[in-house]
Each structure stands twice: as structure tokens, then as C-alpha cells.
Design an enzyme around this catalytic site. Structure first.
Site, short mmCIF file in Angstrom:
data_model
loop_
_atom_site.label_atom_id
_atom_site.label_comp_id
_atom_site.label_asym_id
_atom_site.label_seq_id
_atom_site.Cartn_x
_atom_site.Cartn_y
_atom_site.Cartn_z
N ASP A 9 -4.88 9.11 -3.14
CA ASP A 9 -4.01 8.43 -2.19
C ASP A 9 -4.41 8.82 -0.78
OD1 ASP A 9 -1.91 7.63 -0.54
OD2 ASP A 9 -0.34 8.43 -1.85
N ILE A 10 -4.92 7.87 -0.01
CA ILE A 10 -5.42 8.16 1.33
C ILE A 10 -4.33 8.69 2.26
CG2 ILE A 10 -5.13 5.85 2.32
CD1 ILE A 10 -8.05 6.35 3.51
N ASN A 23 -4.58 -5.61 8.87
CA ASN A 23 -4.76 -7.03 9.13
C ASN A 23 -4.83 -7.20 10.65
OD1 ASN A 23 -2.05 -7.58 10.21
ND2 ASN A 23 -1.38 -7.20 8.12
N GLY A 31 -0.88 -3.24 0.50
CA GLY A 31 -2.02 -2.39 0.15
C GLY A 31 -2.07 -1.10 0.94
N VAL A 32 -3.29 -0.75 1.37
CA VAL A 32 -3.51 0.48 2.15
C VAL A 32 -2.70 0.44 3.44
CG1 VAL A 32 -5.24 1.80 3.43
CG2 VAL A 32 -5.79 0.92 1.17
N ASP A 33 -2.71 -0.69 4.11
CA ASP A 33 -2.00 -0.83 5.38
C ASP A 33 -0.52 -0.52 5.21
OD1 ASP A 33 -1.47 -1.46 8.04
OD2 ASP A 33 -1.57 -3.62 7.73
N SER A 121 -11.79 -4.09 2.41
CA SER A 121 -12.02 -5.46 1.91
C SER A 121 -12.18 -5.58 0.40
CB SER A 121 -13.23 -6.12 2.60
OG SER A 121 -12.94 -6.42 3.94
N GLY A 123 -9.90 -4.96 -1.93
CA GLY A 123 -8.67 -5.30 -2.64
C GLY A 123 -8.42 -6.78 -2.59
N TYR A 125 -8.81 -8.79 -0.31
CA TYR A 125 -9.80 -9.56 0.44
C TYR A 125 -10.99 -9.96 -0.42
CZ TYR A 125 -7.46 -8.88 4.96
OH TYR A 125 -6.58 -8.91 6.01
#
Length: 178
Positions: A9-10, A23, A31-33, A121, A123, A125
Site C-alpha cells: 500500500d503506497i 487525474n 484508485g491510488v489517487d 496508468s 489500472g 487507464y
């Protein structure tokens, strides 16, 4: 500059800067964002809003990067970058590589010694994990002369077994060529 992999987990990685697969609106997402925004708290979103009101009224273009506070994350900064959506009829590899180059340049400018990257990109994307990992690792390795001396370590934080395997293979290939 050392390159290594730390799956997981980042939002829990202890580094100077965490890279966010954002985005272009810079106003949160999935997601990550979404994970970074939720875990980091409102300070990140507040800085992103200020950026949109001042220097980035049209949003952050794909392939570019900008830094904000990391809020409550165990990092000092979040470097936001917008990856390209994968397209079968158009090669957007240079834009994806630019995400890594520009994020490392921003890390160098702000004095971040350690930087953690997700699989940008790969995921929603639509980029294949193998290709995304190859571009990530080769691009980061190619930046060693430019950002080394400030950026000492790049940590790739793949999520899941398939992503980890892809990054391990890409790193093995880069290390074999050194």
C-alpha cells in the site's frame, strides 16, 4: 540511485515523496489517487485546489508533475502526475515515461531523497502491467545521472502478485543491462 520494489500500500510507505497517479483535475478520484487523498487528509486537496485556482486553471496535463504537501501520509510531499490512457491506435509510451521523468525532476527540485511510485496508468487507464513496469523501471534508471545526488532511492510499490512479478522482471532486466 538505487531502485527497489516494496509491494503493498503506497499510502503506508515511509519515503520523502509519494507519487500520486492523479487525474488532470487534481481534485481526487479513485484508485491510488483516492487512497492517497483519503489517507493524507484535507491538506492535500486544499493545496490541489489552490493550484487549480492559480498556476493550473486548466488542470495538470498528462506527463507533467507537481508537488503538494503529503498531509497525514508518512511522507513529506505528494508528487501528482497524470498518466495517459492506453490507446491501441496511438503510442503514448513517451507520455507515460514523462510521468516518471517529470516526477523525478520535481523530487530533485524539492530535495526528496526517497521517492515511491505506483504503477502509473496500469489500472483503470488500461496499460498492460508488464509494459507499464518496463517503462517505469527503465525510465527511472535512465534518470540516475540527472537526479542522482539528491534522489538516492526510487521505490516501486506494486499492488498485487501480478504487478509485483511484472516489476521484479523489469528490474531484473534493467539490472542485467547495467
Amino acid at each position: 540511485m538505487d531502485l527497489r520494489i516494496e509491494p503493498g500500500d503506497i499510502t503506508t510507505i515511509h519515503v520523502d515523496a509519494v507519487v500520486n497517479a492523479a487525474n488532470s483535475r487534481l481534485l481526487g478520484g479513485g484508485g491510488v489517487d483516492g487512497a492517497i487523498q483519503r489517507r493524507g487528509g484535507g491538506e492535500i486537496l486544499a493545496e490541489c485546489r489552490r493550484l487549480r485556482e492559480t498556476t493550473l486553471p486548466e488542470g495538470l496535463p498528462a506527463g507533467q508533475a507537481v508537488a503538494t504537501t503529503a498531509g497525514k501520509l508518512p511522507a513529506r510531499w505528494v508528487i501528482h502526475t497524470v498518466g495517459p490512457v492506453h490507446a491501441k491506435k496511438e503510442d503514448r509510451s513517451d507520455t507515460l515515461a514523462s510521468c516518471y521523468r517529470e516526477s523525478l525532476r520535481v523530487a530533485h527540485e524539492i530535495g526528496a531523497r526517497t521517492v515511491a511510485f505506483p504503477a502509473i496508468s496500469a489500472g483503470i487507464y488500461g496499460w498492460s502491467m508488464d509494459d507499464a513496469a518496463r517503462i517505469a523501471v527503465t525510465t527511472a534508471a535512465s534518470m540516475a545521472d540527472e537526479v542522482g545526488g539528491v534522489v538516492d532511492e526510487v521505490v516501486f510499490v506494486p499492488f498485487g502478485d501480478a504487478a509485483t512479478a511484472a516489476f521484479e522482471a523489469a528490474l531484473a532486466e534493467v539490472n542485467a543491462g547495467r
